[in-house]
Scaffold this active site. Sequence first.
Site, PDB file in Angstrom:
ATOM      1  N   HIS A  95       0.835  -1.203   0.000  1.00 31.57           N
ATOM      2  CA  HIS A  95       0.000   0.000   0.000  1.00 31.57           C
ATOM      3  C   HIS A  95       0.864   1.244   0.000  1.00 31.57           C
ATOM      4  O   HIS A  95       1.828   1.346   0.757  1.00 31.57           O
ATOM      5  CB  HIS A  95      -0.930   0.022   1.211  1.00 31.57           C
ATOM      6  CG  HIS A  95      -1.842   1.218   1.228  1.00 31.57           C
ATOM      7  ND1 HIS A  95      -2.868   1.366   0.328  1.00 31.57           N
ATOM      8  CD2 HIS A  95      -1.835   2.344   1.988  1.00 31.57           C
ATOM      9  CE1 HIS A  95      -3.482   2.517   0.546  1.00 31.57           C
ATOM     10  NE2 HIS A  95      -2.868   3.136   1.550  1.00 31.57           N
ATOM     11  N   SER A  96       0.521   2.207  -0.867  1.00 25.39           N
ATOM     12  CA  SER A  96       1.200   3.497  -0.971  1.00 25.39           C
ATOM     13  C   SER A  96       2.683   3.275  -1.277  1.00 25.39           C
ATOM     14  O   SER A  96       3.002   2.634  -2.278  1.00 25.39           O
ATOM     15  CB  SER A  96       0.970   4.305   0.313  1.00 25.39           C
ATOM     16  OG  SER A  96       1.303   5.649   0.142  1.00 25.39           O
ATOM     17  N   MET A  97       3.590   3.770  -0.455  1.00 25.02           N
ATOM     18  CA  MET A  97       5.002   3.486  -0.694  1.00 25.02           C
ATOM     19  C   MET A  97       5.234   1.990  -0.825  1.00 25.02           C
ATOM     20  O   MET A  97       6.083   1.538  -1.616  1.00 25.02           O
ATOM     21  CB  MET A  97       5.870   4.044   0.435  1.00 25.02           C
ATOM     22  CG  MET A  97       7.375   3.795   0.245  1.00 25.02           C
ATOM     23  SD  MET A  97       8.400   4.286   1.653  1.00 25.02           S
ATOM     24  CE  MET A  97       8.217   2.843   2.702  1.00 25.02           C
ATOM     25  N   SER A 123      -1.645  -1.006  -4.123  1.00 25.95           N
ATOM     26  CA  SER A 123      -2.770  -0.262  -3.561  1.00 25.95           C
ATOM     27  C   SER A 123      -2.357   1.173  -3.243  1.00 25.95           C
ATOM     28  O   SER A 123      -1.286   1.418  -2.672  1.00 25.95           O
ATOM     29  CB  SER A 123      -3.247  -0.966  -2.278  1.00 25.95           C
ATOM     30  OG  SER A 123      -4.135  -0.163  -1.536  1.00 25.95           O
TER      31      SER A 123
END
Length: 261
Positions: A95-97, A123
Amino acid sequence: MQIKDTESTDWIRRYRPSPDSGVRLVCFPHAGGSATFFHPVAMSLSPVADVVALQYPGRQDRFREPCVTDLGVLADRLAEQITALSDKPTVLFGHSMGATLAFETAVRLEAAGANPPRAVVASGRRAPSVHHAEHVHERDDDGIIAELRSLDGTDSAVFGDEELLRLALPAIRGDYAAVESYTCPADRRLRCGITVLTGDSDPRTSLEEAAAWRNHTLGPFRLRVFSGGHFFLTGHRAAVDDLLAGQLHRARATGATVPGG
């Protein structure tokens, strides 16, 4: 040395070990995040899958260790850890990074040829080659806190505890330094498929930027849009878990690159 399917290490956390499972999910946290973010995923998907959550240096019980502020170096180290796991069909989820890290780790695992991932689930992050000039890591502490509040991704208990917040800020700053200095060639592609999850009101990733992940795979691609902002997945946990379960089922059943969830 191979890491046993019941073991946790500095880098590898298992909240519900499943040594007899035939498939593995490896989870990559967001900037400033920790392995515990994926505790509910482990509770949901074990014992069907060996759910491994990664713990980066600089947070929680590793807070005395220096953060790795180069995303490529961090991906190198994570690839080494995953390579040390037993051979099982594997899906990477970030998720994200963590989505970018999952992608870069998959690049390294495919290059090594040892148990490459069957799929990547990315994500809450724009495609690797879509670069924004961002400088959150250069802000003062109040500026970083303001960024976290705008994304609504940090436990409110942390915001209410000055000591906890000050302990967390170095890891958050280090992670932002890593991801903000990262660049990716437009032609860097995985052989495995990529499924992208995004929120329809994410202030940091437009639908067009999420769809651009399509350019980074030679395999199947799917984009799944959820209602919500940057941390949409916390409000759609059951649907995300179902999607991950589908990816894992296909990874185990086919023994080959799987289509998007």
